[in-house]
Write an enzyme that holds these catalytic residues in place. Structure first.
Site, PDB file in Angstrom:
ATOM      1  CG  HIS A 293      46.068  40.655  41.442  1.00 33.15           C
ATOM      2  ND1 HIS A 293      46.105  41.854  42.111  1.00 33.15           N
ATOM      3  CD2 HIS A 293      47.229  40.020  41.740  1.00 33.15           C
ATOM      4  CE1 HIS A 293      47.250  41.935  42.778  1.00 33.15           C
ATOM      5  NE2 HIS A 293      47.946  40.826  42.583  1.00 33.15           N
TER       6      HIS A 293
ATOM      7  CG  ASP B 148      50.854  40.376  40.502  1.00 37.51           C
ATOM      8  OD1 ASP B 148      51.556  39.810  39.643  1.00 37.51           O
ATOM      9  OD2 ASP B 148      50.677  39.914  41.636  1.00 37.51           O
TER      10      ASP B 148
END
Length: 969
Positions: free
Chosen positions: A375, A106
Site C-alpha cells: 500500500h 492501512d
C-alpha cells in the site's frame, strides 16, 4: 533493507524472545516479506524453534499472511492473489499454518474485491480501518462498524465474510496521557534511521509505568476502552497496542504492559473492565461466540477515502504512473512466463534447461510483483529511492523471465538449431531487424487471438512470412518518434497458450508489407476556429467512422457502424493547478488531490498527421501551448485497425487504440484527458474494483472539495452510458477517473507536485516527477449489450498482450523448421470458453503435502528442510468473467472437463480442488457462518466437490483453484 537494519529485524528478534518469557503475552505479525527476510538471514536456530512453539501455542499469530498488506484501490486482482499465495505458500510449507483473519488497517480505502478474496482464501474475519471520515463517524454513532459483507453480488452469501471497521482511533494506541506532557504507551520510543542508537535510548520513549503513576495510567487506558465500547454491539473491545515501526525493543514494551494489565485486572471491581493479551483471532472468536445477528452489507466498496473535508486520498490513483505501468507489464510478463514454463516442463521432461534455476528466475519476478502491491508501493506514495528499488527489482525479474522464455524457445527448437538464435530475445523495446530475423510471438491467453504486434525496424520495406513460408499481412510506416525508424505492424492469429514464429526480411519486391501513406495537416489555432464553416474529415474502418474537424484538427464525432449511431465526442487535455504552500490552503501530494479551481485547457493549437494504411490507420495529434510554439506538450496517437477477409477481427476492429504522450509537466500540475460526449449520462460513472467487478459511481455533491471526492480508481475499466449506448475505456495501468459533467469522463494521466508540508519533506514525498508517461487506452463504443460482450475479453487482451521475442538467423539460407514445429509446439492449444479466463497456470514449486495431517506431521518432525522443488504439481485457476444476469448467454454457468482442457500438457491423473491460495482442501474448509437476518443459523459453510471424471461447473464470478497432477511421461 534499511527498515530491516533500523528496526524490523529487532521487532522479530525481541518479540520472539519476550513472548517466550511470559506465557500470557501475545503478538500478531502481518507482512511475510519482512518476516522471511528475518527468518532466512537473521533468526538463529533457537529463534526458529521458539517461533514453531509460539505458533503452536497460538501466542504468535500470522494475520493476512501475504507478502505485503496490499493496496486495495490500484491493484489488479491477479496480483493481489499472487502476493497472498506467495506468503501463504511459505507459511504452510514452513509451519503448516494457514492465516484465517485479515488486518487491512492501512490501505487508503477499501475495495469490495478484498472481502471476496479473503473469503475464498478461507478467512473467518476481515478487518479494515481507512474509510471516509464522515461515514466512519456515522457508523460509529450507530454501532454499525461490524457487519457481514457480501462483496460480490453474484457470489453473495457463499463468499460473505464478517467485517470489523476500526473506530476513529484506527490501529494505533492513542499516545496522549492527561497526567503528563510526555507521551504514554510507547515505551520503546520511535525507530531511528539508518542505524539504531548505540546506547539503546530512542527518541520519544514514553513515561515508564511506576508505583506512583500506575493508577493514573490505568484510568487513562480504561477511559479510552470505555469510550470505544460505546461504539460496538458486544462487550468485547479490540484495543490495538502498537503502531507503525513499533516493538523493536519489545522487552521495555512488554515489561510496562505487563504491569498495567495486571493492575487493571486486580482492580476490576473499581474499573469495570478486565484486560488480556489477545490476537486478532482471539477477538473475532469472542465476538463470534456472542451469537448476535448481524446486518448484511452489499457489494458497495469504501472508495474513495477522505480524512477531512480537504483531504481526499484520490491523488495516489495516478501518482508515479511509470511505476504503475511497469508493475503491470511485469505482472503480465510473469503470467506469460508461468504458463510457458509449465508447458515446457510438461511437454519436454528431457529438456536441457535446469528446472530449479528456471524456477528461481520466475521466483525473482513473483517476489518483485508481490512486493510492489504494497500500500506504499504501486500507490506511488513512497520516496524516490524506494520507488527505484521497486523498479530495479521489477526490471531484474522481467529480465530473468524474458531470458527464461528465450532459452525455452531455443531448447524446444534445438532439433534444428539455426545459429545465433534468441540472443536478443528481450522485449518488444529491443531489436531493430535490418537483417533476417525471427519474431517469436507467444499468446498467453487461453483463447484464440487475432491482433496486431508492432516492432521497430530500420528499413522502409520489409516482408513477413510464417513458418510455412506463407506471406503474412503487415504494414510499415515511419515512426512518430523518429524518421529513421519504422513501425512494422504484423497481423498475428495465434491459438491459446501457443506461439508462432515469423521471419522478417528486407523486401525483395514480390510481396512486401503495405506502406502507410502520411498526410500532414496545417497546425490549427483552436481558439479562433470558426464554428459555421464546419468541414469534417472522415477516418474509418469496418466498425467505426471517426470525424475530425478540419478547422481545429480535433475529433468531432464517432459513428458505430453496426447500429449507425453517431455520438458527438471531443477530447481535450487539461491541467488542474494545485497549491504547494500549506500557508495558502490545502495541498496535493502523493496521496491527496486538492485542486484549486476547475481544470484548465493546455493547448491553443493542434497539429495533425494521418497515416492511412490497409491494416492500420494512425491519427497523430500534437498539442501546442500556442500557434508558434516549437515543441508540443502533449501528443495523442489514435489507431484503428482493418482486418482482411478470412480473419476473426471482431475485437481488433472494435477497439480504438489511443496512446498519449504526457510530460514533462510544470510543477504543481495534474494532467487529465477529458472525453466529452452528447450521451445523457446524468454524471453516472462506472469503474472497476481491481479488474474483478464493476462499481456504480453516482456524482456526489459536497460542501468542499467536490471535484477531488468524485475521483475513483480505474484499474482496468471505466465507462459511461445512456439508455442505449456505452463508451468504455480500458487501461493497461491504474488511473484516477471521474465524471465532472453530464456525458463526460476524464482520466488523470500524470502528476507533478511539490509542497512544503514538513512531513512530506521529511520523507521526500513531494512527487516532483518530471518524467514523460505514455499510457495506452482502448476505447469501445456501441450498444450496451454488444459492449458487455466485448469489454471483459478486450480488457484481458490489453492486459495480456502477446509477448514478442527476437532471434537472428545465421548462415546464408535459413531453413524454416516448419513441419518439425507443427507437431511439437502448435498442436496443443489450451482454450477455455469466452466467459471464462484461465487466471493461473503455473508450477509453484512448493514442497508441502496437500494432505493437512501429513503436512503438520512433517513440520513437527522437522522434515521440511530438505528436498528440491516439486515440479509435478500444477496450480490452475479458472475465473468466470460475468455477473449473474449480466448477459443472457455469457452469464450462464459453464461446465469444463479439466482432463480435456489440459490434454495438450499430458494425461491428467488427479485433480484436487483447493482454497484460493492453495493451502486448504476445499472439502475440509469449513468457514464460520455468522448469523444474519437473511440466514439466522450459525455454523460452518462449505463447498461442493468435483465429479470423478474431472468435470467442474463454474458459476458466475467464481474463482476456482485446483492442483493438477499428470501421469509422468
Amino acid at each position: 533493507q534499511e527498515s530491516m537494519h533500523a528496526y524490523a529485524a529487532n521487532v522479530y528478534t525481541s518479540v520472539v524472545e519476550e513472548l517466550v518469557k511470559g506465557k500470557q503475552r501475545k503478538f500478531i505479525a502481518v507482512e511475510q516479506e519482512f518476516f522471511r527476510l528475518w527468518w532466512s538471514a537473521v533468526a538463529t536456530d533457537a529463534h526458529k524453534q521458539q517461533v514453531h512453539q509460539l505458533l503452536q501455542e497460538g501466542r504468535l499469530e500470522f494475520v493476512i499472511g501475504g507478502q505485503v498488506m496490499h493496496d486495495e484501490a490500484v491493484t489488479l486482482i491477479d496480483d493481489q492473489i499472487l502476493q497472498l499465495t506467495e506468503g501463504h505458500g511459505f507459511l504452510y510449507e514452513t509451519f503448516g499454518i494457514r492465516p484465517q483473519f485479515s488486518w487491512h488497517v492501512d490501505p487508503f480505502g477499501a475495495s469490495a474485491t478484498t472481502p471476496t478474496l479473503f473469503a475464498l482464501a478461507g478467512f473467518n474475519g476481515h478487518l479494515i480501518s481507512r474509510i471516509d471520515y464522515d461515514l466512519k463517524s456515522d457508523m460509529q454513532k450507530n454501532k454499525k462498524l461490524q457487519f457481514v459483507w457480501q462483496g460480490s453480488p453474484s457470489l453473495s452469501e457463499s463468499q460473505e465474510i464478517f467485517t470489523h471497521v476500526m473506530d476513529q482511533y484506527s490501529y494505533c494506541t492513542p499516545s496522549q496521557i492527561p497526567f503528563s506532557n510526555r507521551s504514554g504507551f510507547y515505551w520503546n520510543g520511535i525507530a531511528v534511521f539508518p542505524d539504531p542508537p548505540k546506547d539503546g535510548v530512542y527518541p520519544n520513549m514514553s513515561l515508564p509505568v511506576t508505583d506512583t503513576n500506575i493508577h493514573l495510567y490505568a484510568q487513562a487506558m480504561v477511559a479510552n476502552i470505555k469510550q470505544r465500547a460505546a461504539w460496538f454491539r458486544t462487550r468485547d473491545v479490540l484495543w490495538p497496542w502498537g503502531c507503525d515501526k513499533q516493538f523493536f525493543n519489545a522487552s521495555v514494551q512488554y515489561a510496562n504492559m505487563d504491569l498495567l494489565l495486571a493492575y487493571i485486572n486486580k482492580h476490576t471491581d473499581e474499573f469495570g473492565v478486565t484486560v488480556q493479551y489477545a490476537t486478532v483471532g482471539d477477538y473475532f472468536q469472542a465476538v463470534y461466540n456472542r451469537n448476535l445477528t448481524w446486518e448484511i452489507r452489499d457489494s458497495q466498496d469504501f472508495l474513495p477515502y477522505s480524512t477531512e473535508p480537504f483531504q481526499a486520498w484520490t491523488g495516489f490513483y495516478t501518482s508515479r504512473s511509470t511505476l504503475k505501468g511497469v508493475a503491470r507489464r511485469a505482472s503480465s510478463l510473469l503470467y506469460a512466463g508461468e504458463s510457458f514454463f509449465t508447458q515446457y516442463v510438461r511437454k519436454h521432461p528431457e529438456g536441457s534447461i535446469c528446472k530449479c534455476g528456471a524456477l528461481k528466475q520466475l521466483q525473482s519476478l513473483r517476489w518483485a510483483v508481490s512486493e510492489v502491491q504494497h500500500h506504499d508501493g504501486i500507490t506511488g506514495t513512497e520516496s524516490p529511492k524506494v520507488k527505484n528499488m521497486y523498479m530495479d527489482n521489477l526490471m531484474y525479474g522481467m529480465f530473468n523471465v524474458k531470458k527464461l522464455m528465450a532459452s525455452i524457445v531455443f531448447d524446444m527448437n534445438s532439433a534444428k538449431k539455426n545459429g545465433e538464435v534468441y540472443s536478443s530475445v528481450y522485449s518488444e523495446d529491443s531489436g531493430k531487424p535490418d537483417v533476417d530475423h525471427y519474431v517469436i510471438v507467444y499468446n498467453p491467453l487461453a483463447w484464440n487471438i487475432t491482433t496486431m504486434v508492432t516492432i521497430s525496424v530500420n528499413l522502409s520495406s520489409m516482408s513477413v512470412y510464417d513458418e510455412l513460408g506463407h506471406f503474412v499481412p503487415a504494414q510499415i510506416q515511419s515512426s512518430a518518434e523518429s524518421h529513421s525508424i519504422y513501425d512494422l505492424y504484423i497481423l498475428v492469429e495465434i491459438s491459446g497458450l501457443s506461439y508462432k514464429k515469423y521471419s522478417v526480411k528486407p523486401s525483395n519486391g514480390k510481396q512486401s508489407a503495405f506502406t502507410g501513406r502520411s498526410i500532414k495537416h496545417k497546425r490549427k489555432d483552436i481558439t479562433r476556429a470558426v464554428q459555421r464553416s464546419r468541414k469534417l474529415l472522415p477516418v474509418a474502418n469496418d466498425c467505426y467512422e471517426i470525424m475530425f474537424e478540419a478547422n481545429t484538427n480535433l475529433i468531432h464525432s464517432i459513428t458505430d457502424r453496426e447500429t449507425n449511431k453517431t455520438v458527438q465526442l471531443t477530447q481535450e487535455f487539461l491541467e488542474y493547478h494545485v497549491n504547494g504552500d500549506i500557508v495558502k490552503g490545502p495541498i496535493s501530494d502523493n496521496y491527496l488531490f486538492a485542486p484549486n479551481t476547475s481544470a484548465v485547457p493546455v493547448s491553443k493549437a493542434v497539429g495533425l498527421e494521418v497515416v492511412y494504411g490497409n491494416l492500420v490507420t494512425e491519427i497523430r495529434q500534437y498539442f501546442f501551448s500556442n500557434v508558434t510554439a516549437q515543441y508540443y506538450t502533449y501528443a495523442m496517437y489514435t489507431r484503428m485497425y482493418s482486418v482482411p477477409e478470412g480473419y476473426d477481427g471482431k475485437l481488433l476492429c472494435h477497439r480504438i487504440e489511443q496512446e498519449y504522450s504526457v510530460g514533462p509537466l510544470e510543477v504543481n500540475r495534474e494532467a487529465v484527458l477529458r472525453t466529452s460526449t452528447n450521451l445523457s449520462t446524468g454524471q453516472l460513472l462506472y469503474t472497476d474494483d481491481n479488474g474483478y467487478q464493476i462499481q456504480k459511481r453516482p456524482f456526489k455533491a459536497y460542501v468542499n472539495n467536490t471535484a477531488a471526492r468524485n475521483y475513483y480508481p480505474m484499474v482496468q475499466t471505466a465507462y459511461i452510458e445512456d439508455d442505449t449506448t456505452r463508451l468504455v475505456l480500458l487501461a493497461e495501468r491504474a488511473h484516477g477517473v471521474s465524471s465532472q459533467g453530464n456525458g463526460q469522463v476524464e482520466v488523470m494521466l500524470h502528476r507533478r507536485l511539490w509542497n512544503n508540508l514538513q512531513w512530506d519533506l521529511n520523507y521526500n514525498l513531494t512527487l516532483n516527477d518530471s518524467s514523460v508517461v505514455r499510457p495506452v487506452f482502448w476505447l469501445i463504443l456501441g450498444a450496451k449489450s454488444a459492449t458487455s460482450v466485448m469489454y471483459r475479453t478486450s480488457g484481458l487482451a490489453l492486459e495480456h498482450r502477446p509477448v514478442v521475442m527476437f532471434g537472428l538467423f545465421s548462415g546464408d539460407k535459413p531453413e524454416l523448421p516448419g513441419q518439425l514445429q507443427q507437431k511439437s509446439v502448435h498442436s496443443s492449444p489450451v482454450t477455455v470458453p469466452p466467459n471464462l479466463h484461465l487466471q493461473t497456470l503455473s508450477i509453484p514449486g512448493w514442497r508441502y503435502s496437500s494432505n493437512h495431517a501429513e503436512q503438520v506431521r512433517s513440520v513437527h518432525m522437522g522434515k521440511q528442510k530438505q528436498g528440491d522443488a516439486d515440479f509435478n504439481r500444477v496450480l490452475l485457476r479458472i475465473r468466470h468473467l460475468y455477473e449473474v444476469g449480466e448477459d443472457p448467454v455469457l452469464s450462464q454457468p459453464v461446465t469444463v472437463n479439466l482432463k480435456t482442457l489440459l490434454e495438450g500438457l499430458g494425461s491428467v491423473m488427479l485433480v484436487e480442488e483447493r482454497s484460493l491460495t492453495g493451502t486448504w482442501d476445499i472439502n475440509t474448509l469449513k468457514r464460520w457462518k455468522w448469523k444474519t437476518a437473511q440466514n439466522p443459523s450459525r455454523g460452518f459453510s462449505n463447498r461442493t466437490e468435483i465429479s470423478d471424471n474431472c468435470t467442474v461447473t463454474v458459476h458466475p464470478k467464481e474463482i476456482r483453484t485446483f492442483f493438477v497432477y499428470f501421469k509422468n511421461q
